[in-house]
Scaffold this motif. Structure first.
Motif, PDB file in Angstrom:
ATOM      1  N   THR A   1      51.156  35.515  35.222  1.00 50.17           N
ATOM      2  CA  THR A   1      50.016  34.603  35.172  1.00 50.17           C
ATOM      3  C   THR A   1      49.953  33.984  33.779  1.00 50.17           C
ATOM      4  O   THR A   1      50.670  34.397  32.857  1.00 50.17           O
ATOM      5  CB  THR A   1      48.709  35.357  35.440  1.00 50.17           C
ATOM      6  N   GLN A   2      49.080  33.003  33.621  1.00 52.28           N
ATOM      7  CA  GLN A   2      48.912  32.400  32.306  1.00 52.28           C
ATOM      8  C   GLN A   2      48.422  33.439  31.299  1.00 52.28           C
ATOM      9  O   GLN A   2      48.844  33.447  30.138  1.00 52.28           O
ATOM     10  CB  GLN A   2      47.932  31.228  32.378  1.00 52.28           C
ATOM     11  N   GLU A   3      47.555  34.344  31.749  1.00 54.15           N
ATOM     12  CA  GLU A   3      47.033  35.384  30.853  1.00 54.15           C
ATOM     13  C   GLU A   3      48.151  36.304  30.377  1.00 54.15           C
ATOM     14  O   GLU A   3      48.236  36.628  29.184  1.00 54.15           O
ATOM     15  CB  GLU A   3      45.948  36.193  31.558  1.00 54.15           C
ATOM     16  N   LEU A   4      49.009  36.739  31.303  1.00 51.88           N
ATOM     17  CA  LEU A   4      50.104  37.624  30.918  1.00 51.88           C
ATOM     18  C   LEU A   4      51.069  36.926  29.972  1.00 51.88           C
ATOM     19  O   LEU A   4      51.532  37.513  28.989  1.00 51.88           O
ATOM     20  CB  LEU A   4      50.847  38.115  32.161  1.00 51.88           C
ATOM     21  N   MET A   5      51.382  35.661  30.255  1.00 52.15           N
ATOM     22  CA  MET A   5      52.283  34.925  29.373  1.00 52.15           C
ATOM     23  C   MET A   5      51.646  34.725  28.007  1.00 52.15           C
ATOM     24  O   MET A   5      52.330  34.747  26.976  1.00 52.15           O
ATOM     25  CB  MET A   5      52.661  33.580  29.991  1.00 52.15           C
ATOM     26  N   GLY A   6      50.335  34.537  27.978  1.00 52.31           N
ATOM     27  CA  GLY A   6      49.646  34.388  26.707  1.00 52.31           C
ATOM     28  C   GLY A   6      49.735  35.637  25.868  1.00 52.31           C
ATOM     29  O   GLY A   6      49.887  35.578  24.646  1.00 52.31           O
ATOM     30  N   GLN A   7      49.655  36.810  26.511  1.00 50.61           N
ATOM     31  CA  GLN A   7      49.798  38.065  25.786  1.00 50.61           C
ATOM     32  C   GLN A   7      51.198  38.212  25.211  1.00 50.61           C
ATOM     33  O   GLN A   7      51.386  38.715  24.107  1.00 50.61           O
ATOM     34  CB  GLN A   7      49.481  39.241  26.707  1.00 50.61           C
ATOM     35  N   MET A   8      52.195  37.761  25.978  1.00 52.50           N
ATOM     36  CA  MET A   8      53.577  37.843  25.486  1.00 52.50           C
ATOM     37  C   MET A   8      53.803  36.924  24.305  1.00 52.50           C
ATOM     38  O   MET A   8      54.412  37.282  23.303  1.00 52.50           O
ATOM     39  CB  MET A   8      54.548  37.448  26.603  1.00 52.50           C
ATOM     40  N   GLY A   9      53.296  35.669  24.447  1.00 53.51           N
ATOM     41  CA  GLY A   9      53.583  34.666  23.430  1.00 53.51           C
ATOM     42  C   GLY A   9      52.759  34.806  22.181  1.00 53.51           C
ATOM     43  O   GLY A   9      53.101  34.236  21.151  1.00 53.51           O
ATOM     44  N   ALA A  10      51.653  35.559  22.227  1.00 49.60           N
ATOM     45  CA  ALA A  10      50.770  35.657  21.065  1.00 49.60           C
ATOM     46  C   ALA A  10      51.491  36.270  19.885  1.00 49.60           C
ATOM     47  O   ALA A  10      52.166  37.280  20.008  1.00 49.60           O
ATOM     48  CB  ALA A  10      49.547  36.499  21.416  1.00 49.60           C
TER      49      ALA A  10
END
Length: 478
Positions: free
Chosen positions: A418-427
């Protein structure tokens, strides 16, 4: 004879009249009023942020009618017969001296036979369009290009139907200036390859095919082996169709102009590619677009790399020893200052709106030093085992508004991201530079927590075409 020459010139004149590049030179060349005084490209000291900023509107992504038209009038064409260490010419516009054939006028030239150690040179007027039809031609030059375009408006290398052709060189060249020529098929001006025949290009020196202006391919079966780059165009590389087997010591397909924001782009709009590269599989300095075709990268350092990478169609599978897809700023400078970035990382963009993209990489699967936007398509990302790398590394904003993104763990378990999971990865990701040597992005604690098997997705997007990937060939790939 005069009638034959007139007919040949008429054919090319009609092609020129129908060529959009001839009627919209500013759009095709990317030169506007602010840069036309420096048509050869601004000096490094004169580079500015305005000149370097990507200008999509000034980029010519189209193909002219002449690019796509591989027809020719065989009866009216000049014939060039190659015979070992000599050649003969029947018709006007060309001459042979020993094993060197020189074309000096617009027209169509049909080349056949074998040259053991020689060269075809195009040295025509700057407004001349020349069509070289290779019809069973094999040319070797021990100390330079097999085909060398010194001057013309545009040269079309047409691969005759059912013909097999080959161009080879030696490991040492006699150079003219500026370390050029540097390719087995080398052109100072626009170069188009079309037709339905086959062409094998082998470079022992540096590049296989190189144009200092535009390089366009609209057909043919090309087998390319290069010490450095396979297909290289300074201002752009545009590929509409064809089949390509490319083995390159450095980049397989590359556009190299890093001094003008309206140039230096690469387009894959069709064709079938099998690529093995020592550095990037497909590279652009400004924009890299994949709108169609099938690209299979068996091994590379990085798969797709440009300041802006746009995938809207086609099927792409990448096995990479570093990042799979990398949006990174050009290695340029302003004012001549050492190590001063010429383009801000904020201009970088990785955009996926369609097609199918699968990546198995030792580094980050998707790495953007700017923003990441996914609005469509199917994206399959295999988890790197390296704890410092993630399937998604983004230094700007992440948007997932459509399509599917599937993470595949080492044991084959799939997780829909999800966008949330990808955001956690990319942060907290670090900057990965363009080319070799840049540090890979490092994800935060959030992405490390996502490296486990994860839950199986409701609708798995396992890639059957990617099942044969040799993951053991990648160090640190899960």
């Amino acid at each position: 004879m005069a009638v034959l020459l007139a007919a040949a010139l008429l054919s090319l004149a009609g092609c020129a009249a129908g060529d959009p590049a001839a009627s919209s030179a500013a759009g095709a060349s990317g030169v506007d009023a602010s840069t036309s005084a420096n048509a050869g490209g601004p000096s490094e000291a004169a580079l500015s942020s305005d000149a370097l900023a990507i200008n999509l509107e000034a980029m010519d992504f189209d193909y002219s009618d002449c690019d796509k038209d591989a027809s020719y009038d065989a009866a009216a064409a000049t014939r060039v017969a190659l015979a070992g260490d000599a050649a003969s010419v029947e018709g006007a516009g060309a001459s042979a001296e020993g094993s060197v054939i020189t074309v000096t006028a617009a027209g169509t030239y049909v080349v056949s036979g074998e040259l053991a150690d020689g060269q075809i040179v195009v040295d025509a007027a700057s407004e001349d369009k020349v069509q070289l039809v290779l019809d069973g031609a094999r040319i070797h030059n021990a100390d330079g290009p097999a085909i060398y375009v010194r001057k013309a408006d545009k040269v079309f290398v047409t691969l005759a139907a059912d013909s097999a052709n080959a161009l080879t060189d030696g490991a040492d060249y006699v150079l003219d200036q500026d370390d050029e020529p540097n390719a087995t098929l080398f052109s100072h001006d626009d170069l188009t390859i079309n037709g339905t025949g086959s062409l094998e290009v082998t470079s022992a020196y540096r590049h296989a095919v190189c144009s200092k202006d535009d390089l366009v391919v609209t057909g043919g079966a090309l087998s390319v082996s290069a010490a450095e780059d396979g297909l290289r165009g300074r201002d752009c590389v545009k590929i509409a169709d064809g089949t390509f087997a490319i083995t390159a010591g450095e980049d397989a397909v590359k556009s190299s102009n890093d001094e003008d924001g309206s140039r230096g782009f690469t387009c894959i709009d069709g064709g079938t590619f099998d690529i093995t590269a020592g550095d990037d599989a497909v590279h652009a300095e400004s924009v890299l677009r994949v709108t169609g075709g099938s690209v299979d990268v068996a091994t590379c350092n990085e798969g797709l790399e440009a300041e802006q990478v746009q995938v809207s169609g086609g099927e792409v599978s990448i096995v990479a020893n570093d990042d799979g897809v990398n949006a990174a700023a050009r290695d340029t400078v302003t004012g001549g200052a050492d190590n001063a970035p010429g383009v801000s990382e904020g201009s970088c963009l990785l955009q996926i709106s369609g097609g199918r993209l699968e990546v198995a990489s030792a580094g980050d699967a998707l790495d953007s030093n700017g923003d990441l936007a996914i609005t469509g398509g199917a994206v399959i990302l295999h988890v790197p085992a390296n704890p410092d790398d993630t399937v998604v590394d983004c230094d700007g904003s992440i948007s997932l508004a459509g399509g599917t993104v599937t993470q595949v763990a080492a044991d084959g378990t799939e997780t829909q991201l999800t966008q949330e999971l990808m955001g956690q990865m990319g942060a907290g990701g670090g900057m990965g530079g363009m080319g070799k040597g840049g540090p890979s992005g490092m994800g935060g604690e959030g992405d490390k927590a996502l490296r486990g098997p994860g839950a199986a997705p409701e609708a798995p997007a396992k890639a059957p075409d990617f099942a044969a990937v040799d993951r053991d060939s990648l160090e640190g790939v899960g």
